[in-house]
Design a protein around this motif. Structure first.
Motif, PDB file in Angstrom:
ATOM      1  N   ASP A 118       0.814  -1.212   0.000  1.00  0.00           N
ATOM      2  CA  ASP A 118       0.000   0.000   0.000  1.00  0.00           C
ATOM      3  C   ASP A 118       0.847   1.261   0.000  1.00  0.00           C
ATOM      4  O   ASP A 118       0.536   2.229  -0.685  1.00  0.00           O
ATOM      5  N   SER A 119       1.933   1.264   0.751  1.00  0.00           N
ATOM      6  CA  SER A 119       2.747   2.472   0.882  1.00  0.00           C
ATOM      7  C   SER A 119       4.236   2.136   0.874  1.00  0.00           C
ATOM      8  O   SER A 119       4.628   0.986   1.093  1.00  0.00           O
ATOM      9  N   LEU A 120       5.029   3.155   0.633  1.00  0.00           N
ATOM     10  CA  LEU A 120       6.483   3.039   0.607  1.00  0.00           C
ATOM     11  C   LEU A 120       7.085   3.727   1.818  1.00  0.00           C
ATOM     12  O   LEU A 120       6.632   4.808   2.225  1.00  0.00           O
ATOM     13  N   ALA A 185       4.170   9.370  -3.026  1.00  0.00           N
ATOM     14  CA  ALA A 185       2.757   9.007  -3.174  1.00  0.00           C
ATOM     15  C   ALA A 185       2.462   8.545  -4.598  1.00  0.00           C
ATOM     16  O   ALA A 185       1.720   7.569  -4.807  1.00  0.00           O
ATOM     17  N   ALA A 186       3.040   9.222  -5.586  1.00  0.00           N
ATOM     18  CA  ALA A 186       2.823   8.829  -6.981  1.00  0.00           C
ATOM     19  C   ALA A 186       3.448   7.469  -7.256  1.00  0.00           C
ATOM     20  O   ALA A 186       2.865   6.640  -7.983  1.00  0.00           O
ATOM     21  N   MET A 187       4.607   7.207  -6.689  1.00  0.00           N
ATOM     22  CA  MET A 187       5.248   5.907  -6.866  1.00  0.00           C
ATOM     23  C   MET A 187       4.395   4.801  -6.259  1.00  0.00           C
ATOM     24  O   MET A 187       4.199   3.739  -6.856  1.00  0.00           O
ATOM     25  N   THR A 203       8.665   4.330 -16.754  1.00  0.00           N
ATOM     26  CA  THR A 203       7.826   4.941 -17.780  1.00  0.00           C
ATOM     27  C   THR A 203       7.213   6.244 -17.283  1.00  0.00           C
ATOM     28  O   THR A 203       7.209   7.263 -17.973  1.00  0.00           O
ATOM     29  N   ALA A 204       6.705   6.221 -16.051  1.00  0.00           N
ATOM     30  CA  ALA A 204       6.070   7.412 -15.493  1.00  0.00           C
ATOM     31  C   ALA A 204       7.070   8.538 -15.268  1.00  0.00           C
ATOM     32  O   ALA A 204       6.744   9.716 -15.456  1.00  0.00           O
ATOM     33  N   ALA A 205       8.295   8.193 -14.848  1.00  0.00           N
ATOM     34  CA  ALA A 205       9.310   9.227 -14.629  1.00  0.00           C
ATOM     35  C   ALA A 205       9.632   9.956 -15.926  1.00  0.00           C
ATOM     36  O   ALA A 205       9.771  11.184 -15.954  1.00  0.00           O
ATOM     37  N   LEU A 206       9.741   9.234 -17.025  1.00  0.00           N
ATOM     38  CA  LEU A 206       9.995   9.860 -18.313  1.00  0.00           C
ATOM     39  C   LEU A 206       8.802  10.696 -18.759  1.00  0.00           C
ATOM     40  O   LEU A 206       8.951  11.814 -19.274  1.00  0.00           O
ATOM     41  N   THR A 230      -6.835  -1.177 -11.951  1.00  0.00           N
ATOM     42  CA  THR A 230      -6.194  -1.956 -13.003  1.00  0.00           C
ATOM     43  C   THR A 230      -5.849  -1.108 -14.214  1.00  0.00           C
ATOM     44  O   THR A 230      -5.300  -1.605 -15.176  1.00  0.00           O
ATOM     45  N   THR A 231      -6.164   0.199 -14.189  1.00  0.00           N
ATOM     46  CA  THR A 231      -5.864   1.061 -15.323  1.00  0.00           C
ATOM     47  C   THR A 231      -4.392   1.410 -15.335  1.00  0.00           C
ATOM     48  O   THR A 231      -3.835   1.869 -14.332  1.00  0.00           O
ATOM     49  N   LYS A 232      -3.749   1.207 -16.473  1.00  0.00           N
ATOM     50  CA  LYS A 232      -2.327   1.504 -16.597  1.00  0.00           C
ATOM     51  C   LYS A 232      -2.122   2.873 -17.205  1.00  0.00           C
ATOM     52  O   LYS A 232      -2.953   3.363 -17.960  1.00  0.00           O
ATOM     53  N   LEU A 233      -0.987   3.487 -16.889  1.00  0.00           N
ATOM     54  CA  LEU A 233      -0.631   4.758 -17.512  1.00  0.00           C
ATOM     55  C   LEU A 233      -0.248   4.515 -18.974  1.00  0.00           C
ATOM     56  O   LEU A 233       0.156   3.416 -19.350  1.00  0.00           O
ATOM     57  N   PRO A 234      -0.357   5.552 -19.817  1.00  0.00           N
ATOM     58  CA  PRO A 234       0.096   5.412 -21.197  1.00  0.00           C
ATOM     59  C   PRO A 234       1.565   5.010 -21.221  1.00  0.00           C
ATOM     60  O   PRO A 234       2.363   5.517 -20.427  1.00  0.00           O
TER      61      PRO A 234
END
Length: 239
Positions: A118-120, A185-187, A203-206, A230-234
């Motif tokens: 759930d969290s880091l 939080a985003a991670m 992918t998200a960092a780029l 379950t939705t993935k980022l582009p």
């Protein structure tokens, strides 16, 4: 993700991004006697091939040290290997199994996090000029965030960072191209997705405009939360 016969499930992803070379590196090695897996992630200092080579050499040397010898021995082995080269330097974090969890050693601004599904929770402390001033109650400049105070080539043994990962927990290793671009939080939100967490982070960092190499390694992932999105980022194709 990978799973070795007697080891943890793990996966890694890396991307050059807008830099000239990818000076990040990861490594994993399974002890044929004990079945224990040691992980390492290195971030070369600079945007040159010598930095990339230093990162590869350091990570490869660190993971070959038996877990019984501890992270400080792994960092020392990486240092000896890097110092045999005429140039190049890097930051490095190494994770070694111990009592069902991990012992960690690091220099520079690479990071390790514990993941509970759930969290880091950040386990390492950045060896940067910014962190030095922050711990003394002073406000650092943005540039200080990128100025490391220890490296594989230069650190004294007394300067090696040390920490332990709690049990049970997943383990996440990242270069600053990930954790200085994405918030914690985003991670964590990305890791809740039922997909390849390391690839999603890179992918998200780029996609967020990261200007550095981006690398992540995940091991011993905790179970996904029930009902996780379950939705993935582009997808952004790593360079």
């Amino acid at each position: 993700m990978h799973r070795l016969a007697t080891g943890p499930r793990w996966g890694a992803a890396t991307a050059r991004g807008p830099r000239s070379v990818n000076a990040d590196a990861t490594a994993a090695y399974t002890d044929p006697t004990t079945g224990e897996v040691v992980f390492a992630l290195a971030d070369g200092v600079g945007d040159e091939r010598t930095a990339a080579r230093a990162a590869r050499i350091a990570a490869a040397a660190a993971v070959r040290v038996p877990a019984s010898q501890g992270p400080a021995a792994a960092l020392a082995a990486a240092q000896r290997a890097v110092r045999t080269e005429p140039g190049g330097d890097c930051a490095l974090v190494v994770a070694m199994p111990a009592d069902g969890g991990y012992r960690l050693g690091w220099v520079g601004d690479v990071r390790a996090y514990a993941w509970d599904g759930d969290s880091l929770r950040q386990l390492t402390r950045d060896h940067t000029l910014a962190q030095y001033f922050r711990e003394r109650g002073q406000v650092p400049t943005p540039r200080m965030e990128h100025l490391v105070t220890t490296t594989v080539r230069t650190a004294r043994p007394a300067e090696f960072g040390a920490a332990e990962a709690p049990v049970p927990a997943g383990l996440l290793l990242t270069s600053d191209g990930v954790h200085k671009t994405l918030t914690r939080a985003a991670m964590a939100e990305l890791l809740r997705l039922p997909s390849n967490g390391a690839h999603d982070l890179v992918t998200a960092a780029l996609a967020a405009g990261g200007r550095d190499n981006a690398t992540a390694l995940m091991a011993d992932l905790a179970p996904r939360l029930p009902g996780a999105a379950t939705t993935k980022l582009p997808t952004v194709t790593p360079a």
